[in-house]
Design an enzyme around this catalytic site. Structure first.
Site, PDB file in Angstrom:
ATOM      1  CG  ASN A 132       0.706   2.860  -9.914  1.00 26.03           C
ATOM      2  OD1 ASN A 132       1.412   3.533  -9.323  1.00 26.03           O
ATOM      3  ND2 ASN A 132       0.831   1.523  -9.984  1.00 26.03           N
ATOM      4  CB  CYS A 135       4.417   1.185  -8.750  1.00 24.58           C
ATOM      5  SG  CYS A 135       4.991  -0.716  -8.232  1.00 24.58           S
ATOM      6  N   GLY A 249      -4.142   1.042   4.836  1.00 26.75           N
ATOM      7  CA  GLY A 249      -4.273   0.251   6.101  1.00 26.75           C
ATOM      8  C   GLY A 249      -5.713   0.324   6.613  1.00 26.75           C
TER       9      GLY A 249
END
Lengths: 312, 262
Positions: A132, A135, A249
């Site tokens: 990651n 972030c 989304g």
């Protein structure tokens, strides 16, 4: 699973077999335990854990959530109980299920990323590492790396050396730099990409003249960012020959198919899990129906179809 | 009980001034504890996450929530009519601990009366002596709901403008004999009210107090960590309002940090 009518939802990502192309995004499913009250984890294509840091992390000050039109702002700030407890409690619990686990590794320095990714790989309980480096909610965390392709590539190369399992790199949308960054991390040894993380965003309470989020800024997710995510998948999959997990989304089966056609090898459902914990099995069923209707027998038939049809 | 995901048919809506009671049918498996909430999907129009509502009433296959309009989602829910369907997750969260003996003082601020009315009914059924103290802005704010609750409970009202009952906040209704030694306190209302109450009861009185907090929530299951409140345990740490709460023993929360974000 292969249905009687020959519709095959299985996909393979960097050598990992998935029952269906729907994973759940990091941070939207906890570490599975909370959601398991409402959904059978075995029905997931894959599970990406909540970001885990080497040391326990209390997270950002509340409020941490704000809904915007078709979107959600969050600034959780990587709240988690740290590597030790994750490896002792959560990962063994998850390994009881027949679902490949991507462990989302976050850090506040290159050394932390490397140390932590190595521990995950050594545990033998993770299918893959999701690095990651995007972030938006921590000062020194990932976003620093993803904004600098060379630093990102150096970090990926260092982590690559210490992990024996597939390494996915989670990137934010990088308008104008998506291809360059995708290429840099691919050359550094990444086995796949996760696209996209939330977009840096904020909202203001004008009555009280103060930010809506305790951390002032946060990350935007939900349907509002979906077209941005499709574009990022399109750009990255055109630049590198690595499996891309498209996320951002996804709210319907056609949102998922959009990602696949733009070049994603699989997709991950994020914010929708917070509304409907059973979204993945539902969408997987809808996808089978779509494939049957359109005459696609296998998921790879749809992957990157836009380019194969001469677009872009 | 584990949470359920279900669709519920609206049976009736009762309007009480600025609030409405939305009454819906529930299955046999649905048995919420006082203080637990239902997480309701409040229409489309770009609204994507659920809204949490404390259970206001539940008996015989029928449950209700009390809704005050504060935005698009609550406006949508308030306008539901008989026959409409609701998409619900619940019951969720930790409810009130009902096991304590003694006299029960329930302090409600505004719409915070919803979980306390449900709690009051359950405590009364168990033979407890219940006093409901309710603070609001003005006497007409909640229509005929005060009369309705007044038939069920020993109800005392305070209004900010003095138009009904005592002038001031709900704390004005606490009498000198209501002490932590003899009484148990349960509260739900704005954070400023909860903070003032903890100051009034002082540290020694906190073990006798349970509070239900109101936070914006996403998953409602403890997975996203979006609805956290400052906890005493682990300095700087947090508890999830949706799963660890929404009801907390007052001594679990860090009231100094609670105060900072009023």
């Amino acid at each position: 699973m292969e249905a009687d009518d020959g519709i095959d939802l299985r996909v393979e990502l960097a050598g990992i077999s998935l029952k269906n192309p729907f994973l759940v995004c990091s941070g939207t499913f906890g570490n599975g335990r909370e959601m398991s009250e409402l959904v059978d984890l075995n029905a997931l294509g894959g599970l990406m854990t909540k970001a885990v840091t080497l040391e326990p992390c209390p997270g950002n000050p509340p409020p941490r959530l704000w809904e915007t039109p078709s979107g959600m702002l969050n600034s959780i700030g990587l709240e988690n109980k740290g590597l030790e407890r994750f490896l002792a409690e959560d990962l063994p619990w998850l390994s009881r299920f027949d679902v490949p686990v991507w462990v989302n590794v976050a850090g506040f320095s290159a050394r932390e990323y490397v140390e932590w990714a190595e521990a995950v790989s050594r545990s033998g309980l993770a299918a893959a590492v999701e690095l990651n480096i995007s972030c938006p909610n921590v000062e020194k965390g990932g976003a620093f790396f993803s904004r600098r392709p060379r630093e990102a590539a150096e970090l990926v190369a260092r982590v690559r050396e210490v992990v024996d399992i597939p390494l996915f790199v989670k990137l934010p949308p990088l308008p104008g730099a998506m291809r360059e960054t995708a290429l840099a991390v691919a050359e550094a040894g990444a086995d796949g990409l996760s696209l996209i993380n939330t977009l840096p965003a904020m909202a203001v309470d004008v009555e009280r003249c103060r930010p809506r989020l305790g951390n002032v800024t946060g990350g935007l997710s939900g349907p509002a960012i979906h077209p941005v995510a499709v574009h990022a998948v399109w750009e990255a999959s055109g630049a590198v020959d690595l499996p891309v997990i498209g996320m951002g989304g996804i709210w319907s089966c056609s949102d998922a198919v959009e990602m696949l056609m733009a070049g994603a090898a699989a997709v991950a459902v994020g914010t929708l899990n917070l509304v409907d914990p059973r979204a993945v099995p539902r969408l997987a069923e809808e996808l089978a129906g779509f494939m049957r209707w359109k005459g696609y027998r296998r998921v790879p038939d749809m992957v990157g179809l836009l380019r194969r049809r001469g677009w872009g | 009980m584990p949470p359920l995901a279900f669709r519920a048919t609206v049976l009736e809506r009762r309007d009480y001034g600025c609030a409405s009671e939305v009454i819906f049918r529930v299955g046999d498996g649905f048995s919420p504890l006082p203080g637990q909430f239902v997480h309701i999907l409040c229409g489309g129009g770009g609204r994507i996450i659920r809204r949490p509502f404390s259970v206001f009433r539940h008996e015989g296959g029928i449950a209700s929530v009390l809704v005050r309009e504060v935005g698009g989602g609550t406006a949508w829910l308030r306008r539901r009519r008989r026959g409409d369907e609701l998409d619900i997750l619940g019951p969720l969260g930790r409810g009130f601990d009902l096991t304590g003996g003694g006299e029960h003082v329930l302090l409600a601020g505004g719409i915070g009366v919803a979980p306390l009315a449900y709690l009051g009914r359950r405590l009364t059924e168990r033979g407890g002596k219940v006093t409901l103290l309710w603070g609001m802005e003005k006497g007409t704010e909640y229509g005929s709901l005060p009369e309705s609750l007044g038939e069920e409970f020993d109800l005392h009202i305070a209004t900010a403008d003095g138009s009904r009952g005592k002038e001031g906040t709900v704390l004005e209704l606490l009498s000198p004999e209501m002490t932590p030694g003899t009484h148990l306190f349960y509260a739900c209302g704005p954070r400023s009210m909860l903070v003032a109450l903890t100051e009034r009861l002082s540290t020694a009185g906190l073990p006798s107090l349970q509070v239900s907090v109101e936070e914006r929530m996403a998953c409602g299951l403890g997975a996203c960590r979006g609805c956290t409140v400052p906890a005493v345990e682990h300095p700087g740490g947090y508890l999830a309002a949706c799963r660890d709460g929404p009801v907390f023993r007052a001594e679990e929360l860090d009231w100094k940090r609670m105060m900072e974000s009023i």
